[in-house]
Design an enzyme around this catalytic site. Sequence first.
Site, PDB file in Angstrom:
ATOM      1  N   ARG A  80       0.853  -1.195   0.000  1.00  0.00           N
ATOM      2  CA  ARG A  80       0.000   0.000   0.000  1.00  0.00           C
ATOM      3  C   ARG A  80       0.884   1.239   0.000  1.00  0.00           C
ATOM      4  NH1 ARG A  80      -1.753   0.662   4.445  1.00  0.00           N
ATOM      5  NH2 ARG A  80      -1.067  -1.233   5.484  1.00  0.00           N
ATOM      6  N   TYR A 208      -1.738  -3.499  -6.651  1.00  0.00           N
ATOM      7  CA  TYR A 208      -1.387  -4.245  -5.450  1.00  0.00           C
ATOM      8  C   TYR A 208      -2.452  -4.208  -4.358  1.00  0.00           C
ATOM      9  CZ  TYR A 208       1.163  -6.780  -2.124  1.00  0.00           C
ATOM     10  OH  TYR A 208       1.510  -7.775  -1.259  1.00  0.00           O
ATOM     11  N   GLY A 210      -4.233  -3.806  -1.115  1.00  0.00           N
ATOM     12  CA  GLY A 210      -5.102  -2.771  -0.573  1.00  0.00           C
ATOM     13  C   GLY A 210      -5.286  -1.566  -1.488  1.00  0.00           C
ATOM     14  N   LYS A 217      -9.421  -2.589   2.137  1.00  0.00           N
ATOM     15  CA  LYS A 217      -9.169  -1.441   2.996  1.00  0.00           C
ATOM     16  C   LYS A 217      -9.957  -0.208   2.543  1.00  0.00           C
ATOM     17  CE  LYS A 217      -6.753  -3.687   5.785  1.00  0.00           C
ATOM     18  NZ  LYS A 217      -5.548  -4.359   5.563  1.00  0.00           N
ATOM     19  N   HIS A 237     -10.149  -2.637  11.849  1.00  0.00           N
ATOM     20  CA  HIS A 237      -9.064  -3.482  11.311  1.00  0.00           C
ATOM     21  C   HIS A 237      -8.815  -4.611  12.315  1.00  0.00           C
ATOM     22  CE1 HIS A 237      -4.668  -3.465   9.567  1.00  0.00           C
ATOM     23  NE2 HIS A 237      -5.413  -4.401   9.032  1.00  0.00           N
ATOM     24  N   SER A 259      -0.933  -3.631  10.361  1.00  0.00           N
ATOM     25  CA  SER A 259      -0.581  -4.558   9.297  1.00  0.00           C
ATOM     26  C   SER A 259       0.698  -5.322   9.646  1.00  0.00           C
ATOM     27  CB  SER A 259      -0.366  -3.787   8.002  1.00  0.00           C
ATOM     28  OG  SER A 259      -1.541  -3.068   7.705  1.00  0.00           O
ATOM     29  N   CYS A 261       1.277  -7.496  11.975  1.00  0.00           N
ATOM     30  CA  CYS A 261       1.572  -7.610  13.406  1.00  0.00           C
ATOM     31  C   CYS A 261       0.864  -8.800  14.050  1.00  0.00           C
ATOM     32  CB  CYS A 261       1.200  -6.327  14.140  1.00  0.00           C
ATOM     33  SG  CYS A 261       2.290  -4.963  13.735  1.00  0.00           S
ATOM     34  N   LYS A 263      -2.350 -10.551  13.090  1.00  0.00           N
ATOM     35  CA  LYS A 263      -3.793 -10.837  13.069  1.00  0.00           C
ATOM     36  C   LYS A 263      -4.094 -12.200  12.456  1.00  0.00           C
ATOM     37  CE  LYS A 263      -5.022  -7.139  10.910  1.00  0.00           C
ATOM     38  NZ  LYS A 263      -3.642  -6.630  10.847  1.00  0.00           N
ATOM     39  N   THR A 264      -3.535 -12.463  11.266  1.00  0.00           N
ATOM     40  CA  THR A 264      -3.858 -13.726  10.590  1.00  0.00           C
ATOM     41  C   THR A 264      -3.411 -14.902  11.447  1.00  0.00           C
ATOM     42  OG1 THR A 264      -3.667 -12.624   8.470  1.00  0.00           O
ATOM     43  CG2 THR A 264      -3.557 -15.018   8.446  1.00  0.00           C
ATOM     44  N   ASP A 284      -8.974  -9.936   9.280  1.00  0.00           N
ATOM     45  CA  ASP A 284      -8.471  -8.589   8.963  1.00  0.00           C
ATOM     46  C   ASP A 284      -9.474  -7.471   9.252  1.00  0.00           C
ATOM     47  OD1 ASP A 284      -6.104  -7.209   7.913  1.00  0.00           O
ATOM     48  OD2 ASP A 284      -7.350  -6.642   6.219  1.00  0.00           O
ATOM     49  N   ARG A 381       2.345 -12.146  -0.541  1.00  0.00           N
ATOM     50  CA  ARG A 381       1.090 -12.568   0.097  1.00  0.00           C
ATOM     51  C   ARG A 381       0.437 -13.707  -0.659  1.00  0.00           C
ATOM     52  NH1 ARG A 381      -1.401  -8.809   4.095  1.00  0.00           N
ATOM     53  NH2 ARG A 381       0.247  -7.302   4.503  1.00  0.00           N
TER      54      ARG A 381
HETATM   55  P1  GTP Z   1      -1.947  -7.831   7.574  1.00  0.00           P
HETATM   56  O1  GTP Z   1      -2.449  -8.901   6.674  1.00  0.00           O
HETATM   57  O2  GTP Z   1      -0.911  -6.976   6.931  1.00  0.00           O
HETATM   58  O3  GTP Z   1      -3.022  -7.006   8.168  1.00  0.00           O
HETATM   59  O4  GTP Z   1      -1.071  -8.571   8.740  1.00  0.00           O
HETATM   60  P2  GTP Z   1      -1.459  -9.429  10.023  1.00  0.00           P
HETATM   61  O5  GTP Z   1      -1.697  -8.527  11.193  1.00  0.00           O
HETATM   62  O6  GTP Z   1      -2.517 -10.400   9.688  1.00  0.00           O
HETATM   63  O7  GTP Z   1      -0.075 -10.192  10.361  1.00  0.00           O
HETATM   64  P3  GTP Z   1       0.333 -11.733  10.260  1.00  0.00           P
HETATM   65  O8  GTP Z   1      -0.446 -12.602  11.193  1.00  0.00           O
HETATM   66  O9  GTP Z   1       0.333 -12.126   8.838  1.00  0.00           O
HETATM   67  O10 GTP Z   1       1.837 -11.700  10.814  1.00  0.00           O
HETATM   68  C1  GTP Z   1       2.836 -10.925  10.220  1.00  0.00           C
HETATM   69  C2  GTP Z   1       4.212 -11.311  10.719  1.00  0.00           C
HETATM   70  O11 GTP Z   1       4.280 -11.328  12.135  1.00  0.00           O
HETATM   71  C3  GTP Z   1       4.624 -12.708  10.268  1.00  0.00           C
HETATM   72  O12 GTP Z   1       5.984 -12.670   9.883  1.00  0.00           O
HETATM   73  C4  GTP Z   1       4.451 -13.556  11.502  1.00  0.00           C
HETATM   74  O13 GTP Z   1       5.311 -14.667  11.496  1.00  0.00           O
HETATM   75  C5  GTP Z   1       4.751 -12.587  12.627  1.00  0.00           C
HETATM   76  N1  GTP Z   1       3.985 -12.918  13.859  1.00  0.00           N
HETATM   77  C6  GTP Z   1       2.663 -13.181  13.930  1.00  0.00           C
HETATM   78  N2  GTP Z   1       2.281 -13.475  15.192  1.00  0.00           N
HETATM   79  C7  GTP Z   1       3.394 -13.375  15.942  1.00  0.00           C
HETATM   80  C8  GTP Z   1       3.665 -13.561  17.362  1.00  0.00           C
HETATM   81  O14 GTP Z   1       2.784 -13.860  18.173  1.00  0.00           O
HETATM   82  N3  GTP Z   1       4.946 -13.346  17.778  1.00  0.00           N
HETATM   83  C9  GTP Z   1       5.948 -13.005  16.900  1.00  0.00           C
HETATM   84  N4  GTP Z   1       7.174 -12.818  17.397  1.00  0.00           N
HETATM   85  N5  GTP Z   1       5.744 -12.830  15.573  1.00  0.00           N
HETATM   86  C10 GTP Z   1       4.490 -13.014  15.099  1.00  0.00           C
HETATM   87  C1  SPV Z   2      -2.736  -4.666   5.373  1.00  0.00           C
HETATM   88  O1  SPV Z   2      -1.758  -4.032   4.939  1.00  0.00           O
HETATM   89  O2  SPV Z   2      -3.245  -4.428   6.487  1.00  0.00           O
HETATM   90  C2  SPV Z   2      -3.300  -5.775   4.573  1.00  0.00           C
HETATM   91  C3  SPV Z   2      -2.844  -5.925   3.189  1.00  0.00           C
HETATM   92  O3  SPV Z   2      -4.167  -6.482   5.042  1.00  0.00           O
HETATM   93  S1  SPV Z   2      -3.600  -4.797   2.123  1.00  0.00           S
HETATM   94  O4  SPV Z   2      -4.769  -5.445   1.507  1.00  0.00           O
HETATM   95  O5  SPV Z   2      -2.618  -4.457   1.091  1.00  0.00           O
HETATM   96  O6  SPV Z   2      -4.055  -3.641   2.842  1.00  0.00           O
HETATM   97 MN    MN Z   3      -4.607  -5.894   7.275  1.00  0.00          MN
END
Ligand code: GTP
Ligand code: SPV
Ligand code: MN
Length: 601
Positions: A80, A208, A210, A217, A237, A259, A261, A263-264, A284, A381
Amino acid sequence: MALKVFIMATPLEKWVDEQARLFEPKHIYWCDGSEGEARRLIEMGMKEERIGQHDIFRELNHKLWPKAYLHRSHPTDVARTEHLTFVCHSDREATGPNNNWMDPKEAGELMTKLSKGAMRGKTMYVLPYMMGHPDSPYAKACVQVTDVSYVAISMRIMTRLGKRIVNKIGKSDNFVKGVHSVGDFDPNKRYIMHFPEEGLVWSVGSGYGGNALLGKKCFSLRIASWLGYKQGWLAEHMVIIGVEDLHGSVTYITAAMPSACGKTNLAMLESALPEYKVYTVGDDIAWLNIGPDGRLWAINPEAGFFGVAPGTSMKTNPNMIRTLKNSNFYPTIFTNVGLNTDTNEPWWEGLDGPVPEHMVDWQGQPWDKTQTTKAAHPNSRFTVSLTNCPTLSREYDNPKGVPISAIILGGRRSQLIPLITEAFNWEHGVFLGARMGSETTAAAAGKVGVLRRDPMAMLPFCGYNMGLYFRHWINMGRLMTHPPRIYAMNAFRLDEKGRFLWPGFGENIRILKWIIDRVNGKAGAKETPLGFVPDINTFPVDGAGVPRGNLQQLIEVRPGEWQGEVQDIKGFLDRFGNHLPYEIRNDFNRMSARLQKSQET
Ligand code: GTP
Ligand code: SPV
Ligand code: MN
């Protein structure tokens, strides 16, 4: 006398016609959302359409990764672009200091200029879709036009897309409009423009995530947050999960985190405690409405995951690997990952097993592990249907949503912020959200690892003045008879050597257990200047491999180290001037005073 029949065009048809006159595509194609259509579009993307030197899709090894395709984006188009994202209210004050602003008329003229003839020789795909279950009172109908099959295919995975939505819209003009063209990918001609008052998103120059999948978003957060402000609900979010205990009782929790951090990962957590199981409702975005029972109810408006690939493995997120290897739904797309050229499999940093011998990187260049660059782009992604997910909650499609007992507000902080803190009450919880900070990630263009304030993980996504947004949150709390409890979380605190103090991932269930026990009045807590933290003696840490000493460090509040943080929070909140609710200001003052006092004692 001949009988003349006039068939009046619907507002939707008229709108599509206007777009066609502006963009001048060679063909117009209305997507029906069928599997056969998806197959045809992918075929075309493999043979006819290209981005730069790459085909839009490349088939991967379907024996090992069923129905999976690789997509490579334009190299300047990988995340983004917040500096090119604008929210155009006619009143600049309504946009707030948290967004870029342009006068709507000026923005409309600029976008018209950039759009004129931009689809010449191309197909304009018309995508009718719904955010939320079509029978949900909280769902919204939308239509996006786009000139790239990747976006059409991705939107089919991420939303409820199909012909029936055209029938649902019928003769109404009550649908959110999305206009999208990749243009020539020139970053200087790239804009993601939002017109909340018109219910319109207009995006040119980026294909790309978002920036291009406008249901995500752009609509489900920026436009929807504004609709929520006016109509009395919240677009957030947030992850939505159901945590089931041994007795089959399920507690629903939402969690906001910036983002990339976690969530997934949290959404499909594989529990390290046998007495709990986590079910996924969304990873998300959550739309939150007050139900007739005075509780907060959440729906996930999306139908797919657009998740971060690097770091995803059987060790960190086994349920996501299972989701990606499941073959229910056609197709799954990997964007900007590396490629194992021996086996034709996708690859990214952190995937299980050894680094493959023969590889190309995310741009198709030869790569091996001695190179200092990454094979997969850090923001690479996958796009995959929720229906592939083995932990999908039975309630995910419930038009009413699920009732929420707790809200977690999290961030990525290497210092200061405890693992988990419970707010004293709803208003204090809103303050905990308002003061949230997080270190930046690769999900947005710009420097990684810089601390920025990111209230409720919504800084890049709130479609109006955040001062008014805080006021709206406070008011929502007052309208509920049973508001959820609010928690602040940080799984990223480091020790002196720069190692994570908390193992995270599946072990995060321990934090959820503490929250559920608190909600049910079963767990102890200690009061600190920031809120309640777990009682170190009763927190369920046994078996997590975390020494009690580390736990002590994880939940510690060291008032002596808070001076810079307090100043930074104040500077941020001051930006909202008179729009900052007095309740937030009061909670800020109370926190500063408590920190001051505990430093003196
Ligand atoms: P968006 O899709 O961008 O909104 O991201 P998200 O918040 O869904 O993040 P996601 O769960 O994909 O995690 C992103 C990164 O953080 C990855 O590299 C994970 O391995 C790492 N991560 C996720 N959960 C944890 C955790 O509990 N501890 C640590 N140290 N790293 C984590
Ligand atoms: C984020 O950045 O929080 C995402 C990916 O979930 S995007 O769809 O590019 O916003
Ligand atoms: Mn997100």
